[in-house]
Motif scaffolding. Structure first.
Motif, mmCIF file in Angstrom:
data_model
loop_
_atom_site.group_PDB
_atom_site.id
_atom_site.type_symbol
_atom_site.label_atom_id
_atom_site.label_comp_id
_atom_site.label_asym_id
_atom_site.label_seq_id
_atom_site.Cartn_x
_atom_site.Cartn_y
_atom_site.Cartn_z
ATOM 1 N N ALA A 1 5.145 -24.328 -27.851
ATOM 2 C CA ALA A 1 4.905 -22.931 -27.952
ATOM 3 C C ALA A 1 4.576 -22.431 -29.372
ATOM 4 O O ALA A 1 3.497 -21.509 -29.485
ATOM 5 C CB ALA A 1 5.934 -22.290 -27.611
ATOM 6 N N THR B 1 7.870 -16.129 -28.074
ATOM 7 C CA THR B 1 8.710 -17.031 -28.732
ATOM 8 C C THR B 1 8.886 -16.874 -30.033
ATOM 9 O O THR B 1 9.768 -16.827 -30.649
ATOM 10 C CB THR B 1 8.041 -18.538 -28.574
ATOM 11 O OG1 THR B 1 7.493 -18.678 -27.061
ATOM 12 C CG2 THR B 1 8.683 -19.737 -29.174
ATOM 13 N N HIS C 1 -1.028 -5.997 -25.917
ATOM 14 C CA HIS C 1 -2.315 -6.615 -25.600
ATOM 15 C C HIS C 1 -3.385 -5.548 -25.574
ATOM 16 O O HIS C 1 -4.436 -5.690 -25.349
ATOM 17 C CB HIS C 1 -2.124 -6.863 -23.912
ATOM 18 C CG HIS C 1 -1.615 -8.277 -23.697
ATOM 19 N ND1 HIS C 1 -0.388 -8.742 -22.834
ATOM 20 C CD2 HIS C 1 -2.166 -9.448 -23.868
ATOM 21 C CE1 HIS C 1 -0.377 -9.792 -22.904
ATOM 22 N NE2 HIS C 1 -1.222 -10.274 -23.481
#
Ligand SMILES: Nc1ncnc2c1ncn2[C@@H]1O[C@H](COP(=O)(O)OP(=O)(O)OP(=O)(O)O)[C@@H](O)[C@H]1O
Ligand SMILES: [Mg+2]
Length: 217
Positions: free
Chosen positions: A20, A46, A196
């Motif tokens: 990750a 993460t 985003h």
């Protein structure tokens, strides 16, 4: 002192099958507002979870407000003292009222009057009149504002927000971001926002891009 210092951070899942984070370096100044962008699965959450001491890295170091996380004996205390975390899906406890949800982080530190403080925070996010509602009785934007009030409970020096407005319309999203930005402006809070949405990233003073577990550009 930096607000956040991350050095060569690595994290894999599934016994090493999923990498990750692949050696992330990141420095964030006190009072800075940065946004983190990158495709789905690139490692944004993460990274945020590691900085927020919600998960531990395989290797590398993380310092938050000058404190090396690997040397802290009580991570939940450090979290309570320094960090406010706004989750992507608010993570409010359904059986508790807005007021009670905001009180939760205060149990970890000593406070004069938890109820008074929680009420003050709800008023700050414009929900003073809805303190007794449970999350299901609130709109998406209102829940996210409760989550922000909760993140502010202990006057954190750093707020980590993982797509805090991902599920909201752009007007509500802008309101919520403006609320966070005001804290940065007026109280010098460091803001790290995963998003985003380009209009959210535009509000930040710097945008970091992450791709396959490494920071690009
Ligand atoms: N607990 C876990 N167990 C196994 N794999 C995980 C776990 N958490 C994350 N991963 C994997 O690690 C990679 C990075 O995930 P992460 O959640 O950090 O991505 P992200 O950038 O936040 O994506 P999104 O934009 O979709 O939220 C992905 O491949 C994901 O499937
Ligand atoms: Mg994520």
């Amino acid at each position: 002192m930096k607000a956040i210092e991350v050095r060569n951070l690595k994290k894999s899942f599934d016994g090493g099958k999923i990498r990750a984070l692949n050696g992330v370096d990141l420095e964030v100044e006190m009072g800075e507002f940065i946004s983190i962008m990158g495709p789905s699965g690139s490692g944004k959450s993460t990274l945020l979870n590691m900085i927020g001491a919600l998960d531990v890295p395989d290797s590398g170091t993380i310092k938050v407000a000058g404190r090396d996380l690997s040397e802290e004996r009580d991570l939940s205390r450090l979290r309570a003292e320094e960090i406010g975390f706004v989750f992507q899906l608010h993570n409010l406890i359904p059986s508790l009222t807005a007021l009670e949800n905001v009180e939760i982080p205060m149990f970890a530190v000593k406070h004069v009057n938890m109820e008074e403080r929680a009420m003050e925070l709800l008023e700050q996010v414009g929900l003073g009149d809805k303190a007794d509602r449970r999350p299901t009785e609130l709109s998406g934007g209102e829940r996210q504002r409760v989550a922000i009030a909760r993140a502010l409970a202990n006057n954190p020096s750093i707020i980590l927000a993982d797509e805090p407005t991902g599920a909201l319309d752009s007007k509500t999203s802008r309101n919520i971001l403006q609320m966070l930005q005001k804290l940065q402006d007026e109280e010098g809070v460091t803001l790290v926002v995963v998003t985003h949405e380009p209009h959210v990233a535009e509000m930040a003073s710097r945008t970091i891009r992450i791709l396959d577990g490494v920071i690009v550009d």
